[in-house]
Design a protein around this motif. Structure first.
Motif, PDB file in Angstrom:
ATOM      1  N   VAL B 250      17.434 -22.646  25.833  1.00 54.86           N
ATOM      2  CA  VAL B 250      17.461 -23.655  24.781  1.00 54.86           C
ATOM      3  C   VAL B 250      16.742 -23.065  23.577  1.00 54.86           C
ATOM      4  CG1 VAL B 250      17.459 -25.548  26.446  1.00 54.86           C
ATOM      5  CG2 VAL B 250      15.301 -24.705  25.529  1.00 54.86           C
ATOM      6  N   ALA B 251      16.823 -23.728  22.449  1.00 53.45           N
ATOM      7  CA  ALA B 251      16.120 -23.245  21.258  1.00 53.45           C
ATOM      8  C   ALA B 251      14.989 -24.218  20.955  1.00 53.45           C
ATOM      9  CB  ALA B 251      17.070 -23.143  20.080  1.00 53.45           C
ATOM     10  N   TRP B 252      13.737 -23.763  21.130  1.00 53.51           N
ATOM     11  CA  TRP B 252      12.586 -24.629  20.894  1.00 53.51           C
ATOM     12  C   TRP B 252      12.320 -24.753  19.396  1.00 53.51           C
ATOM     13  CZ3 TRP B 252      10.927 -27.390  24.847  1.00 53.51           C
ATOM     14  CH2 TRP B 252      11.239 -26.912  26.139  1.00 53.51           C
ATOM     15  N   VAL B 253      11.999 -25.986  18.975  1.00 58.31           N
ATOM     16  CA  VAL B 253      11.645 -26.200  17.573  1.00 58.31           C
ATOM     17  C   VAL B 253      10.163 -25.887  17.444  1.00 58.31           C
ATOM     18  CG1 VAL B 253      11.623 -27.815  15.655  1.00 58.31           C
ATOM     19  CG2 VAL B 253      13.364 -28.021  17.421  1.00 58.31           C
ATOM     20  N   LYS B 254       9.857 -24.732  16.833  1.00 55.52           N
ATOM     21  CA  LYS B 254       8.466 -24.297  16.776  1.00 55.52           C
ATOM     22  C   LYS B 254       7.773 -24.729  15.481  1.00 55.52           C
ATOM     23  CE  LYS B 254       7.621 -20.131  18.344  1.00 55.52           C
ATOM     24  NZ  LYS B 254       7.724 -18.730  18.764  1.00 55.52           N
ATOM     25  N   GLY B 255       8.564 -24.859  14.423  1.00 58.85           N
ATOM     26  CA  GLY B 255       7.962 -25.247  13.153  1.00 58.85           C
ATOM     27  C   GLY B 255       9.021 -25.846  12.256  1.00 58.85           C
ATOM     28  N   LEU B 256       8.636 -26.850  11.465  1.00 54.76           N
ATOM     29  CA  LEU B 256       9.593 -27.419  10.522  1.00 54.76           C
ATOM     30  C   LEU B 256       8.848 -28.043   9.360  1.00 54.76           C
ATOM     31  CD1 LEU B 256      11.117 -30.704  12.065  1.00 54.76           C
ATOM     32  CD2 LEU B 256       8.822 -29.886  12.430  1.00 54.76           C
ATOM     33  N   GLY B 257       9.526 -28.093   8.223  1.00 53.48           N
ATOM     34  CA  GLY B 257       8.892 -28.687   7.058  1.00 53.48           C
ATOM     35  C   GLY B 257       9.882 -28.795   5.927  1.00 53.48           C
ATOM     36  N   SER B 258       9.515 -29.579   4.942  1.00 55.64           N
ATOM     37  CA  SER B 258      10.359 -29.691   3.761  1.00 55.64           C
ATOM     38  C   SER B 258       9.461 -29.825   2.552  1.00 55.64           C
ATOM     39  CB  SER B 258      11.291 -30.894   3.862  1.00 55.64           C
ATOM     40  OG  SER B 258      10.657 -32.070   3.408  1.00 55.64           O
ATOM     41  N   GLY B 259      10.035 -29.620   1.387  1.00 53.01           N
ATOM     42  CA  GLY B 259       9.226 -29.744   0.178  1.00 53.01           C
ATOM     43  C   GLY B 259      10.085 -30.067  -1.008  1.00 53.01           C
ATOM     44  N   LYS B 283       8.184 -20.834  -0.888  1.00 52.26           N
ATOM     45  CA  LYS B 283       7.099 -19.992  -0.356  1.00 52.26           C
ATOM     46  C   LYS B 283       6.049 -20.865   0.337  1.00 52.26           C
ATOM     47  CE  LYS B 283       7.638 -16.818  -4.222  1.00 52.26           C
ATOM     48  NZ  LYS B 283       7.078 -16.422  -5.524  1.00 52.26           N
ATOM     49  N   VAL B 284       5.719 -22.001  -0.309  1.00 52.37           N
ATOM     50  CA  VAL B 284       4.701 -22.905   0.236  1.00 52.37           C
ATOM     51  C   VAL B 284       5.149 -23.472   1.585  1.00 52.37           C
ATOM     52  CG1 VAL B 284       3.626 -25.165  -0.124  1.00 52.37           C
ATOM     53  CG2 VAL B 284       3.715 -23.515  -1.995  1.00 52.37           C
ATOM     54  N   VAL B 285       6.387 -23.966   1.623  1.00 45.20           N
ATOM     55  CA  VAL B 285       6.886 -24.583   2.853  1.00 45.20           C
ATOM     56  C   VAL B 285       7.010 -23.545   3.965  1.00 45.20           C
ATOM     57  CG1 VAL B 285       8.816 -25.817   3.911  1.00 45.20           C
ATOM     58  CG2 VAL B 285       8.100 -26.405   1.619  1.00 45.20           C
ATOM     59  N   ALA B 286       7.534 -22.362   3.610  1.00 44.53           N
ATOM     60  CA  ALA B 286       7.710 -21.320   4.632  1.00 44.53           C
ATOM     61  C   ALA B 286       6.359 -20.962   5.264  1.00 44.53           C
ATOM     62  CB  ALA B 286       8.350 -20.082   4.014  1.00 44.53           C
ATOM     63  N   LYS B 287       5.360 -20.813   4.409  1.00 46.10           N
ATOM     64  CA  LYS B 287       4.027 -20.446   4.905  1.00 46.10           C
ATOM     65  C   LYS B 287       3.525 -21.491   5.904  1.00 46.10           C
ATOM     66  CE  LYS B 287      -0.204 -18.774   2.786  1.00 46.10           C
ATOM     67  NZ  LYS B 287      -1.069 -19.141   1.698  1.00 46.10           N
ATOM     68  N   LYS B 288       3.699 -22.762   5.516  1.00 50.98           N
ATOM     69  CA  LYS B 288       3.251 -23.868   6.365  1.00 50.98           C
ATOM     70  C   LYS B 288       3.996 -23.867   7.704  1.00 50.98           C
ATOM     71  CE  LYS B 288       4.147 -28.555   6.067  1.00 50.98           C
ATOM     72  NZ  LYS B 288       4.280 -29.844   5.452  1.00 50.98           N
ATOM     73  N   VAL B 289       5.285 -23.638   7.633  1.00 51.79           N
ATOM     74  CA  VAL B 289       6.105 -23.682   8.845  1.00 51.79           C
ATOM     75  C   VAL B 289       5.787 -22.512   9.767  1.00 51.79           C
ATOM     76  CG1 VAL B 289       8.473 -23.584   9.718  1.00 51.79           C
ATOM     77  CG2 VAL B 289       7.933 -24.995   7.745  1.00 51.79           C
ATOM     78  N   TYR B 290       5.570 -21.312   9.189  1.00 51.82           N
ATOM     79  CA  TYR B 290       5.225 -20.166  10.034  1.00 51.82           C
ATOM     80  C   TYR B 290       3.900 -20.414  10.754  1.00 51.82           C
ATOM     81  CZ  TYR B 290       8.881 -17.596   7.541  1.00 51.82           C
ATOM     82  OH  TYR B 290      10.070 -17.193   6.996  1.00 51.82           O
ATOM     83  N   ALA B 291       2.954 -21.027  10.035  1.00 52.73           N
ATOM     84  CA  ALA B 291       1.663 -21.320  10.662  1.00 52.73           C
ATOM     85  C   ALA B 291       1.852 -22.273  11.824  1.00 52.73           C
ATOM     86  CB  ALA B 291       0.715 -21.919   9.620  1.00 52.73           C
TER      87      ALA B 291
END
Lengths: 170, 415, 382
Positions: B250-259, B283-291
């Protein structure tokens, strides 16, 4: 086959001025814009319209629960299974519910009609769904639930909803 | 303790196409739902809730999920509608995630679709700025202290995109040939995806360069089609994923966000103008989601990216803004073959949005395709050969202002 | 994950039939005022959820210009294109998940001045069967439902008029209501223009320009905003099938199911006794007895007695729409949120002239779609 529909969105533009002579004032402009859409009737309604041309009322029968939906659709909500079986239902039925209407709503405008008319929900013989339609009756005071009604057709049909003109007491 | 949520199935109604005059909107959605369910052990009634969305002004039907109630299975179930412009598909998926993550539901279906043959896509997009344009014609451009509001509106979305493309090319020291090159890559990738709309096997830079210029540096060959199609994803809690998934992949949802950034209308506010190529929000959202996903070095830890590009130059821009490629280095990556399906950072193996664009579905297709890559289930030759530990799916919309980022992975984040 | 979520702040505009300001300014001023009241800034809000609709805003991706105005710049935001209570439900889920602690939900529309409500409603009807045939619309559906109820339970036009008068009187005492009718009376209601009988103009909700903003918070952050949190103890929401001919307009089973789910979550076994008031989203006053009974608040068919005995009045056994409900103001996408705000005001003893004494538990409802196809129910408690 397709259904044409013109959509008119009246956009009201409002803006409150920030500086100069418009400061603090809100101005409005009504902008009529027409978007044109070509909505498709789809498989099931095409069957229904084809049926109307032949003065037949068609429904869809679920292979599992045997419910007959009118107008037809390609799925049974109860069984969550697809339907591809079309059956003809009766031209007569019972009036289950109705409202006496004094208006017509056209493009969102509530317009008066010359004579009040009856909109009914009819259980046709062989159908599980109720079909909505106009019930033509000499006096709107005489209409009652439980009445037997029958479909009345246009002389020359064209495969349109107006082929089934109205229902009248049977 | 957060609840782990996985995508256990991805279903399409079929190949995305230009026209489907034989079916209506509910009949378009129906097969995607059935397809998604067929890839699980679920019975249709075991779906707890549905989240749906599309851009309904494109077909002229307000909230069409109401009409389609029986066809997608929402009748008798909890149903929520989400719509956020171009990012709609991803926002719908993210809402489905929260349905499960909240603990209220265990198995939730997310559905996105569009049936462009029923409307006029350009008019729909122009509808964003038309009120401002009329206001200007009637009352003058300075009435609210904002200037040039129709500057980018000219030419519809292509006007703004061309401005963005020129800004990007200048900063990256690249040329129109790079856009031609990546556009060709996308169309030939699409040829390996049985569900993609515009499939051009062996498409080359020269093929794209032959197409006429719309607004420099954008050519006709750099734009997306308007497609008809639907996609359905099934999300489940950890327990239900085990119970209902056919395989353990399956594909686990590890991070998500929007801006949401500011609308890049070309407004000059207090002497400044937003450069739509900057995409600071991304850039802001990606950083948050990777964390959130526990990813420290996206360049190393992400094996595949599905990004949402309405125009081909964005396929060069987004990998940089998402931190997958150093600023200005996408043209180099492209030229050395890194973005190819068998490259070191496969980009849009599905063919991307420039090959298939059913607007309400597109951002969800990015998520679905990323999920397929993680699960190793992409068909037709567009599965990347490397093992995919993590994939990123990106969505974009509005007036160059909305962004969604999702990271999917083979294993859930350690709690 | 968070266990409990509360409403910690709310505000609604003074709804009007013709707003003096544009939509964007309206919501900006509202959110600004709410933040000022609570002494917070947008930095205290983690996520933003809009309840609006491209059709009601008259432009594609209308959130392009409205999302920044509610303070969501550079923040995680989204839009529920449905009723305001569904948006609050989504915010509730976001906080429960533990990814966010606080949320701002804003619903609005310019249903009074910018568009004809029946026009926009007609676009939710399918374009290839109901719309071209033109006889089924929100008004005629309500009429069919009302007739079914009236016939079965001998509920008369006078009873319905009395119920409408109750709501109009409440609306007169509601400072936010758009519709103010001088000396509402049964005679005036019965004399109003007949549409689809028994629906008359007086029974139709007041489509208006307006907005409502509600702040939700996890338990641990609630103290930052208020010492009077209103807890969301139960939620339920279900959608019915689309075609009217396949629905039981009287039974409203999916509304019943939504209410039952919310009651179960809230540990409510006897809603008639344990609920102190209800704020119900009715587009027509005829929906009130049908919905209230489907939600288990009154015995099925008891509408006549409820009206005669004044049970649904503010001083009655179970007040329904002490705010006047949508008959006072119905800004479509905001209406569900307004119900939540009104119920919260009641539970915090902030409802002014319409205060229900000692209110501790309320049920809140919102609908969407033709004939209330989609229903959302919240149970909230102090």
């Amino acid at each position: 086959m397709l259904a044409m529909y013109f959509l008119i969105l009246y956009i009201t533009v409002q803006c409150t001025g920030k500086e100069g002579f418009m400061a603090g004032e809100t101005v409005k402009a009504m902008v009529p814009i027409t978007f044109m859409y070509k909505n498709r009737v789809g498989q099931a309604l095409q069957v229904y319209l084809n049926g109307l041309k032949e003065k037949k009322i068609m429904g869809a029968r679920c292979p599992t629960c045997k419910k007959v939906y009118v107008p037809p659709k390609t799925v049974c909500a109860r069984c969550r299974k697809p339907i591809d079986k079309w059956v003809e239902v009766g031209q007569e039925g019972i009036l289950k519910n109705f409202t006496v209407s004094y208006v017509n709503i056209v493009n969102g405008e509530i317009l008066d009609v010359q004579e009040p008319y009856v909109i009914g929900l009819i259980k046709l013989k062989g159908a599980s769904s109720l079909l909505s339609g106009i019930v033509k009756i000499p006096s709107v005071d005489k209409v009652k639930t439980g009445m037997k009604v029958k479909a009345v057709w246009k002389e020359t049909t064209q495969g349109e909803y107006s082929d089934l003109v109205y229902f009248e007491p049977a | 303790m957060k609840r782990n949520v996985a995508i256990i199935s991805v279903g399409y109604n079929g190949r995305f196409v230009s026209k489907r005059p034989d079916i209506n909107i509910p009949e378009l959605i129906q097969p995607a739902v059935a397809n998604a369910i067929s890839k699980t052990k679920l019975k249709p009634e075991q779906i707890d809730a549905y989240v749906v969305g599309n851009m309904h002004t494109f077909e002229g039907v307000n909230q069409p999920h109401l009409w389609a109630s029986d066809h997608f299975g929402g009748a008798g179930k909890p149903v929520m509608r989400i719509a956020t412009g171009g990012t709609t598909g991803a926002s719908v998926f993210q809402a489905a995630y929260y349905h499960v993550a909240s603990g209220l539901y265990d198995v939730v279906m997310a559905i996105g679709w569009e049936k462009h043959d029923e409307g006029d896509a350009q008019v729909g997009l122009m509808g964003i700025l038309l009120p401002e344009a009329f206001s200007m014609f009637n009352f003058g451009p300075d009435m609210s202290g904002e200037r040039g509001i129709a500057g980018l509106g000219g030419g519809g979305s292509t006007g703004g995109a061309a401005f963005q493309a020129m800004s990007y090319l200048t900063k990256a020291n690249a040329g129109i040939e790079h856009i031609d090159r990546i556009a060709a890559l996308m169309r030939s990738n699409a040829a390996k995806n049985p569900y993609a709309h515009l499939q051009q096997p062996g498409c080359t830079e020269a093929d794209i360069a032959k197409t006429p210029i719309i607004s420099y540096p954008l050519r006709y060959g750099h734009t997306c089609p308007t497609s008809c199609g639907a996609i359905a994803l099934i999300l489940a809690s950890e327990e239900k994923a085990k119970k209902f998934g056919i395989t353990d992949r399956v594909a686990w949802v590890k991070g998500l966000g929007s801006g949401s950034s500011d609308a890049a209308t070309g407004n000059i506010i207090e002497g400044q103008i937003t450069d739509p190529a900057e995409q600071y929000m991304c850039k802001v959202v990606a950083k948050k989601v990777y964390a959130m996903a526990g990813i420290k070095d996206p360049k190393k830890e992400i094996q595949v990216a599905e990004v949402y590009s309405g125009f081909s130059h964005q396929d060069l821009m987004w990998p940089e803004r998402l931190g997958l490629v150093d600023e200005g280095k996408s043209p180099e990556m492209l030229d050395k073959g890194a973005f190819a399906i068998d490259g070191e950072l496969p980009l849009n193996p599905s063919g991307g949005v420039t090959s298939t664009n059913a607007i309400g579905a597109s951002a969800m297709v990015r998520v679905g395709e990323a999920a397929l890559q993680v699960m190793g289930l992409a068909e037709g030759g567009h599965q990347v050969p490397r093992k995919v530990e993590n994939a990123v799916a990106h969505g974009w919309g509005g007036l160059f202002q909305f962004v969604t980022v999702t990271v999917l992975g083979r294993t859930p984040v350690k709690k | 994950m968070n266990e409990r979520v509360a409403i910690v702040g709310y505000k609604q505009t003074k709804h009007t039939f013709d707003s003096p300001v544009a939509r964007e300014r309206m919501i900006y001023e509202l959110v600004k005022a709410l933040f000022a009241e609570l002494g917070i800034t947008r930095d205290d809000i983690d996520t933003f959820i809009l309840a609006s609709n491209d059709f009601t805003d008259g432009r594609t991706i209308s959130e392009v210009f409205t999302v920044p105005r509610i303070g969501a710049y550079m923040k995680d935001e989204t839009k529920v294109e449905s009723d305001g209570l569904s948006a609050a439900l989504y915010a509730y889920m976001r906080i429960l998940s533990g990814l966010y602690e606080t949320a701002l939900v804003v619903g609005f529309s310019m249903a009074g001045s910018e568009f004809r409500a029946p026009l926009i409603q007609s676009y939710t009807l399918d374009p290839v069967y109901e719309r071209p045939r033109g006889i089924i619309n929100y008004y005629s559906i309500a009429a069919l439902q009302a007739n079914a109820y009236m016939r079965k339970y001998k509920f008369t036009e006078e009873d319905l008029a009395q119920l409408t008068v109750k709501n109009l009187e409440n609306a007169n005492n509601n400072p936010y209501a758009a519709r103010k009718e001088e000396n509402p009376s049964i005679d005036k209601v019965l004399g109003s223009k007949p549409l689809y009988l028994p629906i008359r103009q007086a029974h139709v909700s007041a489509y208006a320009d307006g907005a409502c903003a509600v702040i939700l918070s996890s338990k641990k952050m609630a103290k930052k905003f208020t010492n009077k949190p209103v807890w969301i103890d139960g939620v339920g929401h279900f959608m019915d099938t689309y075609y009217i001919g396949d629905r039981d307009l009287l039974a409203m089973e999916h509304l019943s199911a939504a209410a039952k789910k919310a009651y179960k979550m809230a540990g409510i076994k006897n809603p008639k006794k344990e609920i102190d008031l209800a704020e119900i989203h009715t587009n027509f006053s005829s929906e009130e007895p049908v919905f209230a009974e489907a939600m288990g608040l009154f015995k099925p068919g008891s509408g006549k007695d409820v009206v005669k005995n004044g049970e649904s009045r503010i001083d009655g056994a179970l007040p329904i729409n002490p705010s006047g409900g949508p008959l006072g103001a119905n800004p479509i996408n905001a209406t569900g949120l307004i119900r939540l705000a009104e119920a919260s005001a009641q539970l915090r003893n902030e409802a002014g002239k319409n205060q229900v004494k000692g209110a501790k538990t309320a049920v809140v409802h919102a609908q969407d779609g033709p004939g209330a196809q989609l229903n959302t129910v919240f149970v909230v408690r102090r």
